[in-house]
Design a protein around this motif. Structure first.
Motif, PDB file in Angstrom:
ATOM      1  N   GLU A 114       0.842  -1.194   0.000  1.00  0.00           N
ATOM      2  CA  GLU A 114       0.000   0.000   0.000  1.00  0.00           C
ATOM      3  C   GLU A 114       0.878   1.245   0.000  1.00  0.00           C
ATOM      4  N   LYS A 115       1.385   1.586  -1.140  1.00  0.00           N
ATOM      5  CA  LYS A 115       2.194   2.793  -1.276  1.00  0.00           C
ATOM      6  C   LYS A 115       1.895   3.419  -2.628  1.00  0.00           C
ATOM      7  N   PRO A 116       2.220   4.698  -2.803  1.00  0.00           N
ATOM      8  CA  PRO A 116       1.908   5.354  -4.069  1.00  0.00           C
ATOM      9  C   PRO A 116       2.735   4.785  -5.221  1.00  0.00           C
ATOM     10  N   GLY A 117       2.142   4.740  -6.391  1.00  0.00           N
ATOM     11  CA  GLY A 117       2.866   4.304  -7.574  1.00  0.00           C
ATOM     12  C   GLY A 117       3.741   5.420  -8.119  1.00  0.00           C
ATOM     13  N   PRO A 118       4.576   5.118  -9.121  1.00  0.00           N
ATOM     14  CA  PRO A 118       5.509   6.129  -9.652  1.00  0.00           C
ATOM     15  C   PRO A 118       4.817   7.366 -10.212  1.00  0.00           C
ATOM     16  N   ILE A 119       3.633   7.210 -10.810  1.00  0.00           N
ATOM     17  CA  ILE A 119       2.921   8.376 -11.341  1.00  0.00           C
ATOM     18  C   ILE A 119       2.430   9.264 -10.201  1.00  0.00           C
ATOM     19  N   GLU A 120       1.911   8.633  -9.140  1.00  0.00           N
ATOM     20  CA  GLU A 120       1.470   9.394  -7.967  1.00  0.00           C
ATOM     21  C   GLU A 120       2.630  10.148  -7.341  1.00  0.00           C
ATOM     22  N   VAL A 121       3.790   9.497  -7.278  1.00  0.00           N
ATOM     23  CA  VAL A 121       4.975  10.135  -6.697  1.00  0.00           C
ATOM     24  C   VAL A 121       5.388  11.346  -7.527  1.00  0.00           C
ATOM     25  N   LEU A 122       5.348  11.201  -8.854  1.00  0.00           N
ATOM     26  CA  LEU A 122       5.694  12.319  -9.735  1.00  0.00           C
ATOM     27  C   LEU A 122       4.722  13.480  -9.538  1.00  0.00           C
ATOM     28  N   LYS A 123       3.417  13.166  -9.425  1.00  0.00           N
ATOM     29  CA  LYS A 123       2.429  14.212  -9.172  1.00  0.00           C
ATOM     30  C   LYS A 123       2.668  14.869  -7.813  1.00  0.00           C
ATOM     31  N   GLY A 124       3.047  14.055  -6.820  1.00  0.00           N
ATOM     32  CA  GLY A 124       3.315  14.592  -5.491  1.00  0.00           C
ATOM     33  C   GLY A 124       4.483  15.566  -5.500  1.00  0.00           C
ATOM     34  N   ALA A 125       5.532  15.248  -6.254  1.00  0.00           N
ATOM     35  CA  ALA A 125       6.677  16.159  -6.367  1.00  0.00           C
ATOM     36  C   ALA A 125       6.251  17.473  -7.026  1.00  0.00           C
ATOM     37  N   GLY A 126       5.368  17.370  -8.038  1.00  0.00           N
ATOM     38  CA  GLY A 126       4.859  18.582  -8.689  1.00  0.00           C
ATOM     39  C   GLY A 126       4.043  19.438  -7.738  1.00  0.00           C
ATOM     40  N   THR A 127       3.235  18.781  -6.900  1.00  0.00           N
ATOM     41  CA  THR A 127       2.441  19.509  -5.909  1.00  0.00           C
ATOM     42  C   THR A 127       3.348  20.232  -4.918  1.00  0.00           C
ATOM     43  N   LEU A 128       4.380  19.541  -4.450  1.00  0.00           N
ATOM     44  CA  LEU A 128       5.318  20.133  -3.495  1.00  0.00           C
ATOM     45  C   LEU A 128       6.059  21.316  -4.108  1.00  0.00           C
ATOM     46  N   PHE A 129       6.381  21.191  -5.387  1.00  0.00           N
ATOM     47  CA  PHE A 129       7.135  22.245  -6.070  1.00  0.00           C
ATOM     48  C   PHE A 129       6.351  23.556  -6.132  1.00  0.00           C
ATOM     49  N   LYS A 130       5.025  23.476  -6.103  1.00  0.00           N
ATOM     50  CA  LYS A 130       4.196  24.679  -6.242  1.00  0.00           C
ATOM     51  C   LYS A 130       3.888  25.351  -4.909  1.00  0.00           C
ATOM     52  N   THR A 131       4.401  24.803  -3.802  1.00  0.00           N
ATOM     53  CA  THR A 131       4.126  25.423  -2.509  1.00  0.00           C
ATOM     54  C   THR A 131       4.953  26.681  -2.317  1.00  0.00           C
ATOM     55  N   LYS A 132       4.438  27.591  -1.518  1.00  0.00           N
ATOM     56  CA  LYS A 132       5.107  28.875  -1.282  1.00  0.00           C
ATOM     57  C   LYS A 132       6.495  28.676  -0.675  1.00  0.00           C
ATOM     58  N   HIS A 133       6.598  27.746   0.269  1.00  0.00           N
ATOM     59  CA  HIS A 133       7.875  27.503   0.953  1.00  0.00           C
ATOM     60  C   HIS A 133       8.960  27.075  -0.027  1.00  0.00           C
ATOM     61  N   ILE A 134       8.648  26.100  -0.892  1.00  0.00           N
ATOM     62  CA  ILE A 134       9.630  25.593  -1.847  1.00  0.00           C
ATOM     63  C   ILE A 134       9.950  26.638  -2.912  1.00  0.00           C
ATOM     64  N   LEU A 135       8.944  27.342  -3.402  1.00  0.00           N
ATOM     65  CA  LEU A 135       9.176  28.337  -4.462  1.00  0.00           C
ATOM     66  C   LEU A 135      10.143  29.418  -4.008  1.00  0.00           C
ATOM     67  N   ILE A 136      10.007  29.867  -2.768  1.00  0.00           N
ATOM     68  CA  ILE A 136      10.920  30.904  -2.262  1.00  0.00           C
ATOM     69  C   ILE A 136      12.324  30.328  -2.087  1.00  0.00           C
ATOM     70  N   LEU A 137      12.399  29.092  -1.579  1.00  0.00           N
ATOM     71  CA  LEU A 137      13.712  28.461  -1.417  1.00  0.00           C
ATOM     72  C   LEU A 137      14.420  28.250  -2.749  1.00  0.00           C
ATOM     73  N   CYS A 138      13.653  28.146  -3.833  1.00  0.00           N
ATOM     74  CA  CYS A 138      14.255  27.872  -5.142  1.00  0.00           C
ATOM     75  C   CYS A 138      15.271  28.931  -5.551  1.00  0.00           C
ATOM     76  N   VAL A 139      15.060  30.173  -5.150  1.00  0.00           N
ATOM     77  CA  VAL A 139      16.022  31.233  -5.485  1.00  0.00           C
ATOM     78  C   VAL A 139      17.363  30.934  -4.823  1.00  0.00           C
ATOM     79  N   THR A 140      17.307  30.481  -3.562  1.00  0.00           N
ATOM     80  CA  THR A 140      18.537  30.120  -2.860  1.00  0.00           C
ATOM     81  C   THR A 140      19.183  28.899  -3.497  1.00  0.00           C
ATOM     82  N   PHE A 141      18.355  27.943  -3.926  1.00  0.00           N
ATOM     83  CA  PHE A 141      18.895  26.746  -4.572  1.00  0.00           C
ATOM     84  C   PHE A 141      19.593  27.093  -5.886  1.00  0.00           C
ATOM     85  N   ILE A 142      19.061  28.070  -6.622  1.00  0.00           N
ATOM     86  CA  ILE A 142      19.704  28.491  -7.869  1.00  0.00           C
ATOM     87  C   ILE A 142      21.106  29.025  -7.581  1.00  0.00           C
TER      88      ILE A 142
END
Length: 441
Positions: free
Chosen positions: A204-232
């Motif tokens: 009972e765990k997410p499949g690879p497509i669900e995981v890819l969608k989950g990463a996309g969801t996380l990428f759109k959060t305010k916390h991650i988007l602001i950190l992205c400038v530092t990551f660049i």
């Protein structure tokens, strides 16, 4: 020593051995390819372009790495990545232009796999309160590779005006042998002490497509988007200190024995990284009291100081090849090596805090979080290597200074944002009776 902490040490040793080879190659790549061109007039491969291809394929493949981990687990994923690194190293026994470019892309894919799996394995073997210590252990051990590899270069490059086939082949064989031991450690890497939603052994765990969608969801959060400038910024400065700066030192003929100085500068970059890993990671229980933002600000100060000293110490055209041009001051080997140390220490300030912030915030989705971090970081590294093929040293330093300031401001802002991981990603599990959850299995 608890089992999870022991596993982190095994992981750290494996990466130290692997990157003793690869980080050393990254530092000398431009130099050894320029030496190969002197022996083969029809060879035109560019070391900066090879690194750019690695990092852009690395960035793209990061999106799919969590899905691979969900299928085969972090251990097998890291073994596959290690093999890609060793294949790349072997190509330098006799470089062929088109093969180098193709294998650079393949290595980028392998790098995405191994680094995303590393972040996942580190987190699922680390209690939340021990993240500063364990991430510091990993970072310090990883950066010992800079010291070991560049010590080899310091002795083998002594008295060399250009790097011929004999020296190149000897270096590659030695580094390949060291990397072979890393593969053995990965093969015998112990099972993790727990699992998360992605790396669970349960059905009972997410499949690879669900995981890819989950990463996309996380990428759109305010916390991650602001950190992205530092990551660049972390990607831009990674390209600079790991490839461009040491090449500039080696190409500056006004520096005495400049090719040997590549190794010494790399050693001091590694010393700075190790000291930073120990101070802000292993001793994190003490340094955490001053806050992650303060440590990142300290890293900013170190980097801006380094950029200013490099600006006056090396000639403007030093990124492109051997030059006898004068710098603003008389080029000093002491300043060159000292800047290597401050670049390494500043980089450790940034990266140990990235690991701690992501590992503490995304305990059950670490593979996705670290995949996003590596994606953005490697887009920055790709850009850094790509523009360095044409951008003069002064332009490089001015650009880095601007992004350092902006990235630090964004990190401080992101630290003030509250994140509820359970509300960010809710996977639809395979089992019909399983409620959507991101809790560890």
């Amino acid at each position: 020593m608890d089992k999870g902490y022991l596993n982190v040490w095994f992981l750290s040793v494996a990466f130290m051995l692997l990157f003793t080879g690869f980080q050393c190659l990254g530092i000398i790549m431009k130099t050894i390819l320029e030496g190969f061109k002197l022996e083969n007039v029809n060879f035109y491969a560019d070391g900066y372009l090879c690194m750019a291809l690695i990092y852009i394929s690395f960035a793209i493949a990061n999106w799919f790495a969590p899905s691979v981990i969900s299928l085969i687990g972090p251990k097998i994923t890291m073994i596959v990545g290690d093999i890609c690194y060793m294949g790349y190293m072997a190509c330098f026994l006799y470089p062929i232009e088109i093969v180098l470019y193709i294998i650079s892309v393949i290595l980028g894919i392998g790098a995405a796999l191994i680094w995303t799996a590393q972040g996942n394995y580190l987190v699922i073997n680390t209690p939340k309160e021990k993240m500063p210590r364990n991430s510091g252990v990993f970072w310090a051990m990883l950066q010992l590779s800079m010291i070991f590899g560049n010590t080899l270069i310091f002795f083998l490059f002594a008295g060399q005006e250009s790097i011929g086939s004999k020296v190149r082949i000897l270096v590659v064989f030695i580094l390949l042998g060291i990397m072979g031991f890393s593969l053995l450690v990965f093969i015998f890497l112990p099972r993790s002490v727990r699992h998360d939603a992605i790396s669970s052994d349960a059905e009972e765990k997410p499949g690879p497509i669900e995981v890819l969608k989950g990463a996309g969801t996380l990428f759109k959060t305010k916390h991650i988007l602001i950190l992205c400038v530092t990551f660049i910024y972390s990607g831009l400065e990674l390209a600079f200190f790991s490839g461009v700066y040491v090449s500039c030192v080696g190409f500056t003929l006004k520096l005495p024995n400049s090719k040997r100085l590549i190794g010494l500068t790399g050693i001091f970059i590694g010393i700075g990284e190790v000291i930073g890993g120990i101070t802000f990671g292993i001793l994190g229980a003490y340094t955490a009291k001053i806050g992650r933002s303060t440590i990142v600000i300290f890293g900013l100060i170190l980097h801006v100081l380094s950029f200013a000293l490099i600006f006056i110490n090396l000639p403007n055209n030093s990124p492109f090849g051997n030059t006898s041009d004068d710098a603003i001051i008389s080029s000093s080997p002491v300043i060159a090596v000292a800047c290597g140390f401050t670049l390494g220490l500043g980089d450790a300030c940034f990266n140990t805090q990235f690991y701690t912030a992501l590992g503490s915030t995304y305990q059950n989705n670490s593979a996705s979080a670290f995949a996003i971090f590596k994606f953005i970081q490697n887009v920055g590294a790709f850009a850094g290597f790509l523009y360095s093929t044409h951008l003069i040293l002064y332009g490089n330093l001015i650009l880095l200074t601007g992004f350092a300031l902006l990235g630090t401001i964004c990190f401080i802002i992101a630290e003030k944002i509250e994140v509820n991981e359970d509300e960010v990603i809710k996977y639809k599990m395979k089992s019909k009776n399983q409620e959507p959850s991101n809790s560890a299995k």
